[in-house]
Design an enzyme around this catalytic site. Sequence first.
Site, PDB file in Angstrom:
ATOM      1  N   ALA A 171       0.811  -1.225   0.000  1.00  0.00           N
ATOM      2  CA  ALA A 171       0.000   0.000   0.000  1.00  0.00           C
ATOM      3  C   ALA A 171       0.841   1.270   0.000  1.00  0.00           C
ATOM      4  CB  ALA A 171      -0.930  -0.010   1.209  1.00  0.00           C
ATOM      5  N   THR A 206      -0.053   5.158  -1.599  1.00  0.00           N
ATOM      6  CA  THR A 206      -0.591   6.257  -0.784  1.00  0.00           C
ATOM      7  C   THR A 206      -0.180   7.605  -1.379  1.00  0.00           C
ATOM      8  OG1 THR A 206       1.299   5.969   0.687  1.00  0.00           O
ATOM      9  CG2 THR A 206      -0.779   5.034   1.420  1.00  0.00           C
ATOM     10  N   ASN A 253      10.349   1.261   3.266  1.00  0.00           N
ATOM     11  CA  ASN A 253       9.049   1.332   3.934  1.00  0.00           C
ATOM     12  C   ASN A 253       9.145   2.331   5.086  1.00  0.00           C
ATOM     13  OD1 ASN A 253       6.325   0.218   4.056  1.00  0.00           O
ATOM     14  ND2 ASN A 253       6.890  -0.506   6.085  1.00  0.00           N
ATOM     15  N   SER A 295       4.190  -3.528   4.777  1.00  0.00           N
ATOM     16  CA  SER A 295       4.509  -3.796   6.179  1.00  0.00           C
ATOM     17  C   SER A 295       5.117  -5.184   6.342  1.00  0.00           C
ATOM     18  CB  SER A 295       3.235  -3.710   7.020  1.00  0.00           C
ATOM     19  OG  SER A 295       2.308  -4.686   6.569  1.00  0.00           O
ATOM     20  N   ILE A 300       8.625   6.869  -0.679  1.00  0.00           N
ATOM     21  CA  ILE A 300       8.989   5.958  -1.768  1.00  0.00           C
ATOM     22  C   ILE A 300       9.194   6.699  -3.089  1.00  0.00           C
ATOM     23  CG2 ILE A 300       8.016   4.096  -3.179  1.00  0.00           C
ATOM     24  CD1 ILE A 300       6.854   3.165  -0.333  1.00  0.00           C
ATOM     25  N   GLN A 326       0.772  -6.369  -3.706  1.00  0.00           N
ATOM     26  CA  GLN A 326      -0.384  -6.599  -2.837  1.00  0.00           C
ATOM     27  C   GLN A 326      -1.490  -5.602  -3.155  1.00  0.00           C
ATOM     28  OE1 GLN A 326       2.415  -6.122   0.598  1.00  0.00           O
ATOM     29  NE2 GLN A 326       1.377  -7.916   1.421  1.00  0.00           N
ATOM     30  N   ARG A 353      -5.517  -0.906   5.627  1.00  0.00           N
ATOM     31  CA  ARG A 353      -5.236  -1.654   6.854  1.00  0.00           C
ATOM     32  C   ARG A 353      -4.467  -0.866   7.900  1.00  0.00           C
ATOM     33  NH1 ARG A 353      -5.422  -7.516   5.348  1.00  0.00           N
ATOM     34  NH2 ARG A 353      -5.702  -7.519   3.117  1.00  0.00           N
ATOM     35  N   ASP A 372      -4.940  -1.722  -7.215  1.00  0.00           N
ATOM     36  CA  ASP A 372      -5.324  -0.491  -7.914  1.00  0.00           C
ATOM     37  C   ASP A 372      -4.898  -0.452  -9.381  1.00  0.00           C
ATOM     38  OD1 ASP A 372      -2.514   0.236  -7.814  1.00  0.00           O
ATOM     39  OD2 ASP A 372      -2.849   0.981  -5.779  1.00  0.00           O
ATOM     40  N   HIS A 422      -3.459 -10.018  -4.596  1.00  0.00           N
ATOM     41  CA  HIS A 422      -4.791  -9.759  -4.035  1.00  0.00           C
ATOM     42  C   HIS A 422      -5.802  -9.376  -5.113  1.00  0.00           C
ATOM     43  CE1 HIS A 422      -2.767  -8.917   0.102  1.00  0.00           C
ATOM     44  NE2 HIS A 422      -2.997 -10.197  -0.092  1.00  0.00           N
TER      45      HIS A 422
END
Length: 257
Positions: A31, A35, A229, A205, A247, A110, A43, A113, A130
Amino acid sequence: MRNSREEEVASLDRARGWIDDAKRVVALTGAGISTESGIPDFRGPQGVWTKNPLAEKLSNIHYYMSDPEVRKASWKLRLAHPAWTAQPNAGHHALVALEKRGRLGALITQNIDGLHQMAGNSPDIVIEVHGTVRHVICMECGMTAPMSAALDRVRAGEDDPPCRECGGILKSATISFGQPLVPEVIDRAMRCAAEADVFLAIGSSLLVYPIAGAVEIARRAGARIVIANAEETPFDSIADAIFREPIGKVLPLLVGS
Ligand SMILES: [Zn+2]
């Protein structure tokens, strides 16, 4: 320790050297890379699921299959999904540059999008563990179709559009809570991890198994482990380099363009 700016820079140069020398970099994204494109981390502590337990219920396959009201609410949320307006950011573009340099063997994500493909990574190398919100799947016959067509039907007044082939329940082609992962997809991700000489874990994570296990597999196969991360991960102790900066800032420096 990695506190001083000088050591961060040294570490960046070193990690960049590993990537430059690599035959096969494998990236795992979570994720945190999206972001910066305005896609919330569902999550995380500020996540939608954490702040709104109803949203988590909407993401549970058992409620979804049994309750038409949950499906109607889910379609409304899908209409407003941030992915429809999000644009890939510098982090995504850096991974495209890495692929163009012939260094990126696989891009395990994961995220649902679709921003890696939108940025220009080849769909052939993107492994979506996912699933994706950009397609729908029929829970009855397995038919898949673009999400946009289903959303057009919702806008036109169908609040829970059924499969046109068989009348079954349609859902975004994502892995909801309570749904099994697709074994072939996970197997492929693990095989790719085992072939990496540099494994880049970006914005994840690394708490969610089985996919977090890809880090261990890559490590055992002799890959350098590079983690980017914002927060600590359970794999920091086996990482060869760790970056905490945003990132979109660190990845272009790390993988070049
Ligand atoms: Zn169907």
